[in-house]
Design an enzyme around this catalytic site. Structure first.
Site, PDB file in Angstrom:
ATOM      1  N   LEU A   1       0.830  -1.200   0.000  1.00  0.00           N
ATOM      2  CA  LEU A   1       0.000   0.000   0.000  1.00  0.00           C
ATOM      3  C   LEU A   1       0.866   1.253   0.000  1.00  0.00           C
ATOM      4  O   LEU A   1       1.814   1.358   0.783  1.00  0.00           O
ATOM      5  CB  LEU A   1      -0.901   0.007   1.240  1.00  0.00           C
ATOM      6  N   HIS A   2       0.554   2.168  -0.890  1.00  0.00           N
ATOM      7  CA  HIS A   2       1.243   3.456  -0.906  1.00  0.00           C
ATOM      8  C   HIS A   2       0.340   4.488  -1.554  1.00  0.00           C
ATOM      9  O   HIS A   2      -0.407   4.198  -2.467  1.00  0.00           O
ATOM     10  CB  HIS A   2       2.599   3.372  -1.621  1.00  0.00           C
TER      11      HIS A   2
END
Length: 159
Positions: A113-114
């Site tokens: 996740l980013h």
């Protein structure tokens, strides 16, 4: 001025290499980035292939792939608080008409996740805004290590 982005090389690295966020957090030399923010849980850093000046990625340090399934609401809200603070610092550093914020990546590549933060500079024609402004297919900025280091330092001053 923009330069072409080598998607073949990028895709090869994504599919054959380690998780880029985990490798960066672990200090892997081939996955260095210029950090703009770090705490016990979150890291924010400049993109190696920026489509806009100050283009940052903000990620949890632990390997999380889904903010819906892998983060409880309090953790997600703390994470988003960092996203907001980093966006404010970027906007205080580079000319910004609008701040774009997107969660990208997929199970096929860059699963960690980013959040992407992209400052749209003032005066960009409408047809070059929104998705067009954040797509590497339209070219990336030709940045060097020294300029990115200096930019990261200027952004950190606003945090």
């Amino acid at each position: 001025m923009r330069v072409a982005f080598d998607f073949e090389q990028y895709a090869l690295r994504v599919h054959e290499g380690p998780c880029f966020v985990c490798a960066f957090v672990d200090g892997h030399e081939d996955y260095r980035h210029h950090t703009v923010y770090e705490d016990d849980d979150t890291i924010a850093f400049l993109s190696r292939h920026p489509v806009q000046l100050g283009y940052c990625l903000v990620a949890p340090k632990r390997h999380v792939e889904s903010w819906i399934h892998d983060m409880a609401e309090p953790e997600f809200l703390r994470f988003q608080s960092v996203v907001h603070r980093v966006a404010l610092a970027v906007a205080a550093t580079v000319p910004t008409e609008r701040m774009y914020s997107l969660s990208l990546g997929s199970q096929q590549g860059n699963a960690h996740l980013h959040w992407h933060l992209a400052a749209l500079p003032p005066g960009v024609p409408y047809h070059q805004q929104q998705f067009h402004a954040v797509m590497a297919e339209n070219g990336v900025l030709p940045v060097d290590d020294a300029s990115q280091r200096a930019l990261a330092q200027r952004i950190r001053r606003h945090l």
